[in-house]
Motif scaffolding. Structure first.
Motif, mmCIF file in Angstrom:
data_model
loop_
_atom_site.group_PDB
_atom_site.id
_atom_site.type_symbol
_atom_site.label_atom_id
_atom_site.label_comp_id
_atom_site.label_asym_id
_atom_site.label_seq_id
_atom_site.Cartn_x
_atom_site.Cartn_y
_atom_site.Cartn_z
ATOM 1 N N VAL A 233 44.099 109.426 62.097
ATOM 2 C CA VAL A 233 43.912 109.428 63.597
ATOM 3 C C VAL A 233 43.937 107.839 63.922
ATOM 4 C CG1 VAL A 233 42.647 109.854 65.581
ATOM 5 C CG2 VAL A 233 42.506 111.367 63.733
ATOM 6 N N SER A 234 44.915 107.314 64.810
ATOM 7 C CA SER A 234 45.285 106.085 65.166
ATOM 8 C C SER A 234 45.107 105.904 66.657
ATOM 9 C CB SER A 234 46.633 105.496 64.494
ATOM 10 O OG SER A 234 46.766 104.316 65.050
ATOM 11 N N PRO A 235 44.108 105.378 67.126
ATOM 12 C CA PRO A 235 43.811 105.463 68.773
ATOM 13 C C PRO A 235 44.501 104.436 69.237
ATOM 14 C CG PRO A 235 41.684 106.011 67.639
ATOM 15 C CD PRO A 235 42.590 105.458 66.522
ATOM 16 N N VAL A 236 45.077 104.526 70.300
ATOM 17 C CA VAL A 236 46.080 103.584 71.085
ATOM 18 C C VAL A 236 45.438 102.349 71.515
ATOM 19 C CG1 VAL A 236 45.855 104.347 73.599
ATOM 20 C CG2 VAL A 236 48.176 103.344 72.462
ATOM 21 N N HIS A 237 46.094 101.053 71.536
ATOM 22 C CA HIS A 237 45.537 99.942 72.108
ATOM 23 C C HIS A 237 45.128 99.966 73.627
ATOM 24 C CE1 HIS A 237 45.554 95.618 73.274
ATOM 25 N NE2 HIS A 237 45.544 95.281 71.903
ATOM 26 N N ASP A 238 44.211 98.984 73.958
ATOM 27 C CA ASP A 238 43.469 99.370 75.039
ATOM 28 C C ASP A 238 44.627 99.039 76.468
ATOM 29 O OD1 ASP A 238 41.167 99.880 74.817
ATOM 30 O OD2 ASP A 238 40.276 97.953 74.602
ATOM 31 N N SER A 239 45.440 98.026 75.962
ATOM 32 C CA SER A 239 46.696 97.870 77.050
ATOM 33 C C SER A 239 47.851 98.743 77.092
ATOM 34 C CB SER A 239 47.250 96.385 76.630
ATOM 35 O OG SER A 239 47.973 96.455 75.282
ATOM 36 N N TYR A 240 47.519 99.911 76.588
ATOM 37 C CA TYR A 240 48.669 101.132 76.704
ATOM 38 C C TYR A 240 48.848 101.391 78.386
ATOM 39 C CZ TYR A 240 50.564 105.665 76.222
ATOM 40 O OH TYR A 240 51.262 106.658 76.541
ATOM 41 N N SER B 27 37.511 101.996 76.842
ATOM 42 C CA SER B 27 37.771 101.140 75.707
ATOM 43 C C SER B 27 37.691 101.706 74.214
ATOM 44 C CB SER B 27 36.400 100.170 75.671
ATOM 45 O OG SER B 27 36.283 99.530 74.545
ATOM 46 N N SER B 28 38.673 100.952 73.589
ATOM 47 C CA SER B 28 38.934 101.440 72.320
ATOM 48 C C SER B 28 37.720 101.434 71.451
ATOM 49 C CB SER B 28 40.104 100.594 71.608
ATOM 50 O OG SER B 28 39.494 99.251 71.429
ATOM 51 N N ARG B 29 36.665 100.806 71.613
ATOM 52 C CA ARG B 29 35.398 100.854 70.947
ATOM 53 C C ARG B 29 34.978 102.135 70.974
ATOM 54 N NH1 ARG B 29 30.138 100.048 72.690
ATOM 55 N NH2 ARG B 29 30.834 99.480 74.768
ATOM 56 N N ILE C 36 40.610 113.661 56.639
ATOM 57 C CA ILE C 36 41.146 112.947 58.002
ATOM 58 C C ILE C 36 40.455 111.732 58.046
ATOM 59 C CG2 ILE C 36 41.214 113.171 60.429
ATOM 60 C CD1 ILE C 36 41.573 116.025 60.272
ATOM 61 N N ARG C 37 41.057 110.399 58.441
ATOM 62 C CA ARG C 37 40.257 109.189 58.718
ATOM 63 C C ARG C 37 40.887 108.753 60.160
ATOM 64 N NH1 ARG C 37 42.899 104.522 57.540
ATOM 65 N NH2 ARG C 37 44.962 104.825 56.373
ATOM 66 N N VAL C 38 40.162 107.734 60.261
ATOM 67 C CA VAL C 38 40.342 107.021 61.677
ATOM 68 C C VAL C 38 40.693 105.640 61.147
ATOM 69 C CG1 VAL C 38 39.553 106.429 63.714
ATOM 70 C CG2 VAL C 38 38.772 108.410 62.916
ATOM 71 N N ASP C 39 41.931 105.212 61.724
ATOM 72 C CA ASP C 39 42.572 103.754 61.373
ATOM 73 C C ASP C 39 42.538 102.869 62.557
ATOM 74 O OD1 ASP C 39 44.366 101.705 61.103
ATOM 75 O OD2 ASP C 39 44.805 102.699 59.113
ATOM 76 N N PRO C 40 41.824 101.904 62.606
ATOM 77 C CA PRO C 40 41.620 101.149 63.573
ATOM 78 C C PRO C 40 42.700 100.062 64.061
ATOM 79 C CG PRO C 40 40.214 100.307 62.087
ATOM 80 C CD PRO C 40 41.036 101.423 61.452
ATOM 81 N N TRP C 41 43.465 99.971 63.031
ATOM 82 C CA TRP C 41 44.792 98.823 62.959
ATOM 83 C C TRP C 41 45.206 98.661 64.492
ATOM 84 C CZ3 TRP C 41 49.898 98.787 64.135
ATOM 85 C CH2 TRP C 41 50.728 97.677 63.641
ATOM 86 N N GLU C 42 45.724 99.845 65.011
ATOM 87 C CA GLU C 42 46.401 99.775 66.147
ATOM 88 C C GLU C 42 45.547 99.483 67.380
ATOM 89 O OE1 GLU C 42 49.106 102.902 69.000
ATOM 90 O OE2 GLU C 42 47.976 103.511 67.080
ATOM 91 N N CYS C 43 44.394 99.618 67.475
ATOM 92 C CA CYS C 43 43.351 99.097 68.283
ATOM 93 C C CYS C 43 43.157 97.797 68.157
ATOM 94 C CB CYS C 43 42.060 100.004 68.205
ATOM 95 S SG CYS C 43 42.101 101.438 68.753
ATOM 96 N N LYS D 162 48.472 113.204 67.619
ATOM 97 C CA LYS D 162 48.103 112.457 68.695
ATOM 98 C C LYS D 162 46.774 113.362 69.141
ATOM 99 C CE LYS D 162 49.843 111.051 73.129
ATOM 100 N NZ LYS D 162 48.836 111.311 73.913
ATOM 101 N N VAL D 163 45.612 112.880 68.939
ATOM 102 C CA VAL D 163 44.246 113.419 69.429
ATOM 103 C C VAL D 163 43.717 112.639 70.321
ATOM 104 C CG1 VAL D 163 42.124 114.280 68.459
ATOM 105 C CG2 VAL D 163 44.139 114.212 66.980
ATOM 106 N N GLY D 164 43.486 113.380 71.586
ATOM 107 C CA GLY D 164 43.228 112.551 72.876
ATOM 108 C C GLY D 164 44.350 111.478 72.870
ATOM 109 N N GLU D 165 43.909 110.105 73.073
ATOM 110 C CA GLU D 165 44.815 109.049 73.113
ATOM 111 C C GLU D 165 45.082 108.606 71.709
ATOM 112 O OE1 GLU D 165 42.299 109.290 75.609
ATOM 113 O OE2 GLU D 165 43.988 110.084 76.892
ATOM 114 N N SER D 166 45.242 109.448 70.483
ATOM 115 C CA SER D 166 45.488 108.966 69.234
ATOM 116 C C SER D 166 46.756 109.215 68.753
ATOM 117 C CB SER D 166 44.380 109.573 68.554
ATOM 118 O OG SER D 166 43.033 109.569 69.006
ATOM 119 N N LEU D 167 47.193 108.420 68.080
ATOM 120 C CA LEU D 167 48.503 108.647 67.545
ATOM 121 C C LEU D 167 48.409 109.033 65.966
ATOM 122 C CD1 LEU D 167 51.513 108.825 68.123
ATOM 123 C CD2 LEU D 167 51.374 106.396 67.180
#
Length: 280
Positions: free
Chosen positions: A21-28, A35-37, A53-60, A128-133
């Motif tokens: 799960v890769s949440p989108v950047h705040d500037s989306y 907030s991405s936090r 399943i894991r969450v990846d913060p790279w995009e944020c 895509k989970v919520g605002e997650s890619l």
């Protein structure tokens, strides 16, 4: 993610080995995007009991918003470095070393299998989970080749692999697929890479006609074989899985929010006062 994994297993073509799960950047810039936090923590709480399943913060953590294509390419390049495998495109299967084997070495066969039937592909899912890619990473054991066993590969204790082909796929809802048909919204070169090189797994939303959607885009028609549509479950339709419905339920004090979210996520939202009107 769970529904997509079940569907891919049933096709007999894939074995899902993980999801990201890769949440989108705040500037989306989406209205109401917190907030991405907070989004990272909510995603982590949602999958804390999952073993795949894991969450990846790279995009944020990037300096600015990243395109879907660039995020997929990041995960592909990361997988190359971590596994030592060559990640091939959908249409160009590669001769890939066993996971854990350096690319410049030729692994020694443990045994030779001359009559190997068609075997399933192993896959790793992101969606895509919520605002997650989310994406899906697939491993395909080619048939009728030497079969090797890699004792160091963290892919389960009973899996035997031949030479491994590793792929990243995008998991999304049919609403995102439909956005591919809006002129000028997506960069066409990016669409070619996303659908042509990576491939897509689509979860229909609200009984969407995915065939009709694909026929409205020349690129989607061109790579139709790279698009896998997850069949919806009448008893548990995917239309109820909606971040928008969850936020509205919170804003209106609707107790049915428990139908959409796990309790740890609800507790965090209430504690942090997210999505709740001042009057609420």
């Amino acid at each position: 993610l769970e529904r997509a994994r079940d569907y891919l297993h049933k096709t007999g073509r894939f074995i899902v080995i993980g999801g990201i799960v890769s949440p989108v950047h705040d500037s989306y810039g989406k209205q109401g995007l917190v907030s991405s936090r907070h989004r990272l923590i909510m995603c982590q709480l949602a999958v804390q009991n999952s073993d795949w399943i894991r969450v990846d913060p790279w995009e944020c953590y990037q300096d600015t918003w990243q395109t879907t294509c660039s995020v997929l390419e990041h995960h592909r390049d990361l997988m190359k470095r971590v596994t030592g495998c060559i990640l091939s495109n959908v249409n160009t299967p590669s001769v890939t070393p066993v996971i854990g084997q350096p690319q410049h070495e030729t692994p020694q066969p443990i045994y030779q299998n001359n009559n190997v039937p068609t075997k399933p592909t192993a896959a790793k899912i992101l969606g895509k989970v919520g605002e997650s890619l989310s994406r899906i990473c697939c491993v395909r054991p080619p048939v009728e080749r030497f079969t090797f066993v890699d004792e160091n590969a963290n892919l389960g204790t009973v899996m035997r692999y031949e030479e491994i082909e590793l792929r990243i796929l995008l998991l999304c809802g049919s609403d995102l697929l439909e956005s591919f048909c809006i002129p000028g919204l997506w960069n066409e070169a990016d669409m070619e890479v996303i659908v042509g090189d990576f491939g897509i797994v689509v979860v229909p939303r609200d009984a969407a006609d995915t065939d009709r959607i694909m026929n409205h885009s020349s690129i989607l028609r061109k790579y139709k074989n790279n698009i896998m549509v997850v069949k919806d479950d009448i008893n548990h339709p995917m239309s109820v899985v909606s971040s928008t419905k969850s936020r509205l339920a919170l804003q209106h004090g609707d107790g049915h929010v428990v139908d959409y979210l796990s309790q740890p996520v609800i507790d965090y939202i209430l504690k942090s006062q997210l999505y709740i009107n001042a009057s609420g």
